[in-house]
Design a protein around this motif. Structure first.
Motif: not given
Length: 334
Positions: A308-334
């Protein structure tokens, strides 16, 4: 003088009271109950293990003189071709373990959803595990023998006897045939373990999922599987570790001939037939090290991928989600 006598009496009384106190009595009970199991464990486990480690440094037979050879036995284990070729045979049993766990998980899921005749089916699936491993070996020895049960069934289905392979002699399929015996025997045990874990899941979750329109596959994927994740990981670790020490099917059915000798069968042959006790002990120590390494590697892998990375996500899923969130933030900053 009288003061000294009274002080001694008081000291003795204090010791007696201390001895009769609840804390001391509890410690005595714990020690007494632990004494016999610990003595048996030391005598029949740790002492033989220590002797095995000691014998691995000697060139010896069961009787007769011993010659200290240091690490020569361990070097021979890595240099003898039959020792490590037998480890490749364990790959078949590892593959069979994965098939076995998949079948057990499938059948356990069916039982959770309350199919008709589930009690009879559970008994029939668990029954092979109750049979002695040697008896299972003899059953399948005749089952696979040329012209016996399996060949007769295939002939009844219309197959020509000349086109039916030799199940125990053809080296392209004989290990698969032996692995099938282990799958048949242990699937029911794993199914019961999975089923016990699944029964602990709150039934209201299934009802709520059904009301939300979830089908059986969705209930399995999003409710059952995350809830029994720890049992799945444990069974997989035990099954793959047990695959490295497979012994009964190849020993009883083929005696390790025709390329079916596992590590344990070769070790048994060296120890009991060739009387190379020191070399066999070294093989056992090496196998113990391999099993420990495989267990640690599996635990690290499953911890990385499934814990468990959180209560309902695996660590791999958490990493993928955070990576996608960072990509969205970088895209919005541009």
């Amino acid at each position: 003088m009288s003061n000294q006598i009274s002080a001694a009496a008081k000291s003795e009384k204090t010791f007696a009271e201390t001895f009769r106190s609840r804390k001391v009595q509890r410690l005595l009970v714990i020690f007494t109950f632990m004494l016999v199991p610990m003595a048996l464990l030391i005598i029949f486990t740790y002492v033989p293990f220590g002797k095995m480690v000691q014998f691995s440094f000697y060139q010896m037979k069961y009787s007769g003189p011993r010659k200290f050879v240091g690490l020569k036995n361990y070097i021979d284990v890595f240099q003898r071709s039959e020792c490590f070729k037998s480890l490749f045979v364990s790959v078949y049993y590892m593959g069979g373990a994965l098939v076995q766990l998949a079948l057990a998980l499938f059948f356990a899921t069916l039982m959770v959803f309350k199919v008709r005749g589930s009690a009879v089916f559970k008994g029939a699936m668990f029954f092979p595990y109750l049979i002695c491993g040697i008896a299972v070996g003899f059953i399948f020895k005749f089952f696979y023998a040329r012209g016996f049960v399996l060949d007769s069934l295939l002939q009844m289905a219309g197959m020509d006897i000349e086109k039916i392979p030799y199940w125990l002699e053809n080296q392209s399929i004989n290990n698969i045939s032996l692995v099938a015996t282990s799958v048949w025997r242990y699937t029911g045990q794993n199914m019961i373990l999975f089923l016990g874990a699944m029964m602990s899941v709150d039934a209201e979750l299934y009802e709520a999922a059904s009301l939300d329109g979830a089908n059986k596959w969705h209930q399995f994927r999003y409710i059952i599987l995350p809830s029994i994740k720890s049992i799945v990981v444990l069974n997989m670790i035990l099954s793959i570790s047990g695959s490295l020490s497979a012994f009964e099917p190849p020993y009883v059915i083929t005696n390790g001939t025709m390329g079916t000798g596992t590590y344990f069968v070769i070790m048994n042959r060296l120890a009991h037939e060739n009387q190379k006790v020191g070399l066999a002990c070294a093989m056992a120590i090496v196998l113990l090290g391999i099993i420990i390494l495989c267990t640690v590697a599996q635990k690290l892998f499953f911890k990385y991928a499934f814990d468990d990375g959180t209560s309902d996500e695996s660590k791999a899923a958490v990493r993928r989600r955070r990576k996608a969130e960072r990509a969205v933030v970088k895209g919005g900053a541009r």
